[in-house]
Design a protein around this motif. Structure first.
Motif, short mmCIF file in Angstrom:
data_model
loop_
_atom_site.label_atom_id
_atom_site.label_comp_id
_atom_site.label_asym_id
_atom_site.label_seq_id
_atom_site.Cartn_x
_atom_site.Cartn_y
_atom_site.Cartn_z
N ALA A 1 -13.17 -2.24 -28.86
CA ALA A 1 -14.17 -1.62 -29.73
C ALA A 1 -15.07 -0.69 -28.93
O ALA A 1 -15.30 -0.90 -27.73
CB ALA A 1 -15.00 -2.70 -30.42
N GLU A 2 -15.57 0.31 -29.58
CA GLU A 2 -16.47 1.26 -28.94
C GLU A 2 -17.75 0.55 -28.52
O GLU A 2 -18.26 -0.31 -29.22
CB GLU A 2 -16.79 2.37 -29.95
CG GLU A 2 -17.55 3.52 -29.34
CD GLU A 2 -17.75 4.65 -30.33
OE1 GLU A 2 -18.83 5.24 -30.33
OE2 GLU A 2 -16.82 4.91 -31.11
N MET A 3 -18.26 0.89 -27.35
CA MET A 3 -19.48 0.27 -26.82
C MET A 3 -20.68 0.63 -27.70
O MET A 3 -20.76 1.74 -28.23
CB MET A 3 -19.74 0.75 -25.40
CG MET A 3 -18.65 0.38 -24.44
SD MET A 3 -19.02 -0.87 -23.23
CE MET A 3 -20.62 -0.54 -22.66
#
Length: 110
Positions: free
Chosen positions: A2-4
């Motif tokens: 997942a994107e930070m």
């Protein structure tokens, strides 16, 4: 992966975990997830806690947008408003169950 989460949102994430880091609030959420919409009296009965305590925690959960309140006459009914709570609870609980099973197997193997 997942994107930070952007740095400027980390305080909001920490606040969400702080709200979920209370066992009474988790008990309320678990009960609402299992049974659906309930009023304060029903939650008091099911959880065996005082009305004041349940109301205080419901206020915190509502302020955070995790539960929604619906008035009907003199009663207020609460339900889970954030659908991501089901996934989050499943993820955390499944991992804790898995860890407990691994620990039990390790003890039995000794």
């Amino acid at each position: 992966m997942a994107e930070m989460v952007p740095a400027h949102l980390l305080e909001h994430v920490a606040e969400r975990f702080r709200i979920l880091g209370d066992s009474t609030r988790l008990a309320i959420l678990r009960t609402l997830l299992a049974e659906g919409e309930l009023n304060v009296g029903q939650l008091v009965e099911r959880l065996g806690m005082s009305q004041a305590n349940i109301s205080k925690h419901l206020r915190t959960l509502a302020d955070a947008g995790l539960v929604a309140r619906r008035a009907e006459g003199t009663a207020a009914y609460y339900r889970v408003a954030d659908p991501s709570l089901t996934q989050l609870c499943d993820l955390v609980c499944d991992r804790l169950r898995q860890q407990a099973e691994e620990e039990a197997r390790a003890i039995l193997a000794v």
